[in-house]
Enzyme design. Sequence first.
Site: not given
Length: 437
Positions: A135-137
């Site tokens: 996940p890239c948040q």
Amino acid sequence: MVIIDLFSGAGGLSEGFHKEGFKIVAQVEKDRWATETLKTRYLFHELKKNNDLELYFKYLTSKRSYKQIDDDREIIFKKYDYLKEKLDVEILNKKFGNPSNDKEATSSKEIISLIQNSLKYNNENSVSMIIGGPPCQAYSLVGRGRMGIDAEKDNRNFLFYYYLNIVKEFSPKMFVFENVPGILSAKKGKVFEEIQAQFDKIGYSILSGPNSGDLQNVLNFADYGIPQTRKRVLLFGFKKELDLQYPSYMNEKFDWGHALNAKHVLDDLPFLSPGEGTDGIVDYHNKKLTKFQDLMRRESPGVLNHQARRIQERDREIYRIAINKAKNGEKLSYPDLPTELKTHKNENVFKDKFKVHADNQIPHTVVAHISKDGHYNIHFDINQARSLTVREAARIQTFPDNFFFEGPRTAQFVQVGNAVPPLMSEIIAKTIKKNYL
């Protein structure tokens, strides 16, 4: 070629590899509803192999509620009882993390054991490739801006260590690691340097692209025939002794022969007013199709996940203003709205709150925020004056119309917004297949 898919989401990245004949023996995803979507898609692929897509369509038409998903799938399991076990073994609803400080997390050791079990179940003893991206948040520039100094403490910056553990354990020839451009600039480039250093320790090179300057390697998927301005990074890792070059994805780009504007992507889908529509199958309208629309419709009984949000009449009036401006190539600025339509005192914060997918322009980036509200994803048709449905967002993301998203609508939007476009995945898979197999 045997593949493991990590941080799978709804399966956008794995979709293209399925189509190109790769064998995906394990998919690991933490979100419950994304995992259910993976299972439903797995059933599609299995039933297609058995020339029994009619049963898949029957499942979709007989579905009662996402709350009864297990019971609804019995219509398939009664005929193909082995599929229940395959879903349990190969699709793993697990969250990477440290169980000692996160009760929802599963250790790398346990996940590795489950993947090994799937390999054994599939009579395979090695893994050729790993795909997926954490996940890239915390990597994203927007995310870091919102989180401030807390971004430096966010353990999502280090989820790649779990990816690293899987690579180290299964020793694939190569891997593809999809992420946002911010992964290259996070902590002034130190995050990516750390990623490279850690993979180097276990015998792998990792490239961000063909250029020596990492920041020059950001891809815009629109350049590859994807109907969306979507900038991402495709990291390519491989065993150092293989001494591979970065893949030339451009050789497999899609050439449609027509403009990839929102009209050519969406205008064949059924007309809806706010609040109308259904998750179930809706008949197509007969019209002359663009090449892109024709591809999206193949092997689909109709339109799925096509239900419009209800909106307040005040917002709908704002949408009409925004749509009219978009027709003239203009953007709606919140301060320019009539006073009676405004609800926020701090007008500059919400300056770009409303945005239209203009009929004569390529769609802008669809992200998971679409699950919060639809103001940034307004349909171009002033007669509909509403936000995009899950299906319309999925079209922009190049999911085929027969791809069903499970769960409540909010969860469906998150799945679509977080996904790698399947047609981009197909480009990646074809490139890998032609050049490295």
